[in-house]
Scaffold this motif. Structure first.
Motif, PDB file in Angstrom:
ATOM      1  N   GLU A   1      25.907  48.738  30.215  1.00  0.00           N
ATOM      2  CA  GLU A   1      25.694  49.951  30.993  1.00  0.00           C
ATOM      3  C   GLU A   1      26.765  50.054  32.065  1.00  0.00           C
ATOM      4  O   GLU A   1      27.104  49.074  32.708  1.00  0.00           O
ATOM      5  N   VAL A   2      27.278  51.244  32.234  1.00  0.00           N
ATOM      6  CA  VAL A   2      28.239  51.496  33.295  1.00  0.00           C
ATOM      7  C   VAL A   2      27.442  51.769  34.559  1.00  0.00           C
ATOM      8  O   VAL A   2      26.605  52.672  34.592  1.00  0.00           O
ATOM      9  N   ILE A   3      27.670  50.969  35.586  1.00  0.00           N
ATOM     10  CA  ILE A   3      26.952  51.137  36.848  1.00  0.00           C
ATOM     11  C   ILE A   3      27.966  51.336  37.966  1.00  0.00           C
ATOM     12  O   ILE A   3      29.109  50.897  37.855  1.00  0.00           O
ATOM     13  N   PRO A   4      27.569  51.988  39.032  1.00  0.00           N
ATOM     14  CA  PRO A   4      28.507  52.216  40.122  1.00  0.00           C
ATOM     15  C   PRO A   4      28.953  50.900  40.741  1.00  0.00           C
ATOM     16  O   PRO A   4      28.222  49.914  40.781  1.00  0.00           O
ATOM     17  N   SER A   5      30.177  50.894  41.211  1.00  0.00           N
ATOM     18  CA  SER A   5      30.748  49.698  41.816  1.00  0.00           C
ATOM     19  C   SER A   5      31.216  50.048  43.224  1.00  0.00           C
ATOM     20  O   SER A   5      31.086  51.180  43.679  1.00  0.00           O
ATOM     21  N   ILE A   6      31.774  49.067  43.901  1.00  0.00           N
ATOM     22  CA  ILE A   6      32.306  49.299  45.246  1.00  0.00           C
ATOM     23  C   ILE A   6      33.609  50.092  45.129  1.00  0.00           C
ATOM     24  O   ILE A   6      34.441  49.815  44.258  1.00  0.00           O
ATOM     25  N   ALA A   7      33.796  51.048  45.984  1.00  0.00           N
ATOM     26  CA  ALA A   7      35.009  51.869  45.958  1.00  0.00           C
ATOM     27  C   ALA A   7      36.224  51.006  46.276  1.00  0.00           C
ATOM     28  O   ALA A   7      36.171  50.078  47.083  1.00  0.00           O
ATOM     29  N   GLN A   8      37.328  51.330  45.642  1.00  0.00           N
ATOM     30  CA  GLN A   8      38.560  50.563  45.818  1.00  0.00           C
ATOM     31  C   GLN A   8      38.997  50.538  47.281  1.00  0.00           C
ATOM     32  O   GLN A   8      39.434  49.512  47.793  1.00  0.00           O
ATOM     33  N   GLU A   9      38.843  51.650  47.958  1.00  0.00           N
ATOM     34  CA  GLU A   9      39.244  51.703  49.368  1.00  0.00           C
ATOM     35  C   GLU A   9      38.412  50.741  50.213  1.00  0.00           C
ATOM     36  O   GLU A   9      38.918  50.083  51.121  1.00  0.00           O
ATOM     37  N   ASP A  10      37.110  50.637  49.915  1.00  0.00           N
ATOM     38  CA  ASP A  10      36.243  49.733  50.666  1.00  0.00           C
ATOM     39  C   ASP A  10      36.602  48.269  50.416  1.00  0.00           C
ATOM     40  O   ASP A  10      36.527  47.433  51.314  1.00  0.00           O
ATOM     41  N   VAL A  11      37.004  47.962  49.202  1.00  0.00           N
ATOM     42  CA  VAL A  11      37.382  46.586  48.880  1.00  0.00           C
ATOM     43  C   VAL A  11      38.663  46.209  49.616  1.00  0.00           C
ATOM     44  O   VAL A  11      38.789  45.116  50.156  1.00  0.00           O
ATOM     45  N   LEU A  12      39.612  47.133  49.684  1.00  0.00           N
ATOM     46  CA  LEU A  12      40.919  46.820  50.241  1.00  0.00           C
ATOM     47  C   LEU A  12      41.004  46.992  51.755  1.00  0.00           C
ATOM     48  O   LEU A  12      41.992  46.583  52.362  1.00  0.00           O
ATOM     49  N   LYS A  13      39.974  47.550  52.386  1.00  0.00           N
ATOM     50  CA  LYS A  13      40.101  47.849  53.817  1.00  0.00           C
ATOM     51  C   LYS A  13      40.183  46.585  54.677  1.00  0.00           C
ATOM     52  O   LYS A  13      40.732  46.620  55.766  1.00  0.00           O
ATOM     53  N   ASN A  14      39.662  45.453  54.224  1.00  0.00           N
ATOM     54  CA  ASN A  14      39.747  44.217  54.984  1.00  0.00           C
ATOM     55  C   ASN A  14      40.878  43.294  54.531  1.00  0.00           C
ATOM     56  O   ASN A  14      41.012  42.190  55.047  1.00  0.00           O
ATOM     57  N   ALA A  15      41.657  43.746  53.558  1.00  0.00           N
ATOM     58  CA  ALA A  15      42.762  42.919  53.065  1.00  0.00           C
ATOM     59  C   ALA A  15      43.864  42.866  54.107  1.00  0.00           C
ATOM     60  O   ALA A  15      44.191  43.879  54.734  1.00  0.00           O
ATOM     61  N   PRO A  16      44.457  41.696  54.336  1.00  0.00           N
ATOM     62  CA  PRO A  16      45.563  41.597  55.283  1.00  0.00           C
ATOM     63  C   PRO A  16      46.734  42.502  54.891  1.00  0.00           C
ATOM     64  O   PRO A  16      47.341  43.138  55.734  1.00  0.00           O
ATOM     65  N   GLU A  17      47.020  42.544  53.576  1.00  0.00           N
ATOM     66  CA  GLU A  17      48.081  43.419  53.085  1.00  0.00           C
ATOM     67  C   GLU A  17      47.666  43.962  51.728  1.00  0.00           C
ATOM     68  O   GLU A  17      47.154  43.237  50.892  1.00  0.00           O
ATOM     69  N   ALA A  18      47.893  45.273  51.539  1.00  0.00           N
ATOM     70  CA  ALA A  18      47.569  45.913  50.270  1.00  0.00           C
ATOM     71  C   ALA A  18      48.596  46.990  49.999  1.00  0.00           C
ATOM     72  O   ALA A  18      49.159  47.579  50.920  1.00  0.00           O
ATOM     73  N   ALA A  19      48.842  47.229  48.727  1.00  0.00           N
ATOM     74  CA  ALA A  19      49.771  48.282  48.327  1.00  0.00           C
ATOM     75  C   ALA A  19      49.412  48.733  46.914  1.00  0.00           C
ATOM     76  O   ALA A  19      49.078  47.919  46.055  1.00  0.00           O
ATOM     77  N   ASN A  20      49.471  50.022  46.693  1.00  0.00           N
ATOM     78  CA  ASN A  20      49.215  50.609  45.381  1.00  0.00           C
ATOM     79  C   ASN A  20      47.873  50.173  44.798  1.00  0.00           C
ATOM     80  O   ASN A  20      47.748  49.894  43.607  1.00  0.00           O
ATOM     81  N   GLY A  21      46.849  50.052  45.639  1.00  0.00           N
ATOM     82  CA  GLY A  21      45.515  49.698  45.175  1.00  0.00           C
ATOM     83  C   GLY A  21      45.347  48.237  44.806  1.00  0.00           C
ATOM     84  O   GLY A  21      44.404  47.880  44.107  1.00  0.00           O
ATOM     85  N   SER A  22      46.231  47.357  45.270  1.00  0.00           N
ATOM     86  CA  SER A  22      46.165  45.936  44.940  1.00  0.00           C
ATOM     87  C   SER A  22      46.324  45.095  46.188  1.00  0.00           C
ATOM     88  O   SER A  22      46.909  45.520  47.185  1.00  0.00           O
ATOM     89  N   PHE A  23      45.820  43.873  46.145  1.00  0.00           N
ATOM     90  CA  PHE A  23      46.053  42.919  47.218  1.00  0.00           C
ATOM     91  C   PHE A  23      47.482  42.419  47.124  1.00  0.00           C
ATOM     92  O   PHE A  23      47.971  42.129  46.039  1.00  0.00           O
ATOM     93  N   LEU A  24      48.141  42.295  48.246  1.00  0.00           N
ATOM     94  CA  LEU A  24      49.468  41.668  48.259  1.00  0.00           C
ATOM     95  C   LEU A  24      49.285  40.205  48.615  1.00  0.00           C
ATOM     96  O   LEU A  24      48.628  39.851  49.599  1.00  0.00           O
ATOM     97  N   VAL A  25      49.886  39.346  47.796  1.00  0.00           N
ATOM     98  CA  VAL A  25      49.766  37.905  48.003  1.00  0.00           C
ATOM     99  C   VAL A  25      51.167  37.362  48.225  1.00  0.00           C
ATOM    100  O   VAL A  25      52.073  37.598  47.435  1.00  0.00           O
ATOM    101  N   ARG A  26      51.305  36.636  49.291  1.00  0.00           N
ATOM    102  CA  ARG A  26      52.614  36.036  49.594  1.00  0.00           C
ATOM    103  C   ARG A  26      52.793  34.777  48.726  1.00  0.00           C
ATOM    104  O   ARG A  26      51.850  34.009  48.550  1.00  0.00           O
ATOM    105  N   PRO A  27      54.002  34.568  48.241  1.00  0.00           N
ATOM    106  CA  PRO A  27      54.237  33.345  47.461  1.00  0.00           C
ATOM    107  C   PRO A  27      54.184  32.114  48.363  1.00  0.00           C
ATOM    108  O   PRO A  27      54.486  32.193  49.554  1.00  0.00           O
ATOM    109  N   ARG A  28      53.797  30.998  47.783  1.00  0.00           N
ATOM    110  CA  ARG A  28      53.775  29.743  48.542  1.00  0.00           C
ATOM    111  C   ARG A  28      55.190  29.285  48.822  1.00  0.00           C
ATOM    112  O   ARG A  28      56.090  29.493  48.049  1.00  0.00           O
ATOM    113  N   ARG A  29      55.310  28.632  49.950  1.00  0.00           N
ATOM    114  CA  ARG A  29      56.643  28.109  50.302  1.00  0.00           C
ATOM    115  C   ARG A  29      56.629  26.635  50.315  1.00  0.00           C
ATOM    116  O   ARG A  29      55.731  25.969  50.513  1.00  0.00           O
TER     117      ARG A  29
END
Length: 95
Positions: free
Chosen positions: A67-95
């Motif tokens: 069954e298709v059920i409603p999910s959390i909106a993309q904007e709500d998921v990304l609003k607490n991300a330190p960095e986001a772009a184009n609807g995705s989390f930005l992850v810094r590479p390890r150094r």
């Protein structure tokens, strides 16, 4: 119980590219015979009984319709991300 001969042991060793020292052959032959005897015991137990070992508890899979059920909106998921772009989390590479 089938016994493994020295010739068969050497053939197995050759096929597996293993070296078996002569002093180890006797112990290895005994171990292989006990392994074969154990497998024969298991085969005998399976062939003698009418028990279905695959499902001894009478369990069955229960499937439900997808069954298709409603999910959390993309904007709500990304609003607490330190960095986001184009609807995705930005992850810094390890150094």
């Amino acid at each position: 119980m089938a016994k493994v001969t020295r010739e068969e042991l050497q053939q197995i060793a050759t096929l597996s590219k293993l070296f078996i020292a002569q002093e180890d052959e006797e112990a290895l032959l005994k171990e292989m015979d006990s392994i074969i005897a154990f497998a024969d015991t298991i085969n005998q137990a399976v062939s003698d009984g009418d028990t279905d070992f695959d499902n001894i508890n009478g369990l069955s899979n229960v499937f439900r319709a997808d069954e298709v059920i409603p999910s959390i909106a993309q904007e709500d998921v990304l609003k607490n991300a330190p960095e986001a772009a184009n609807g995705s989390f930005l992850v810094r590479p390890r150094r």
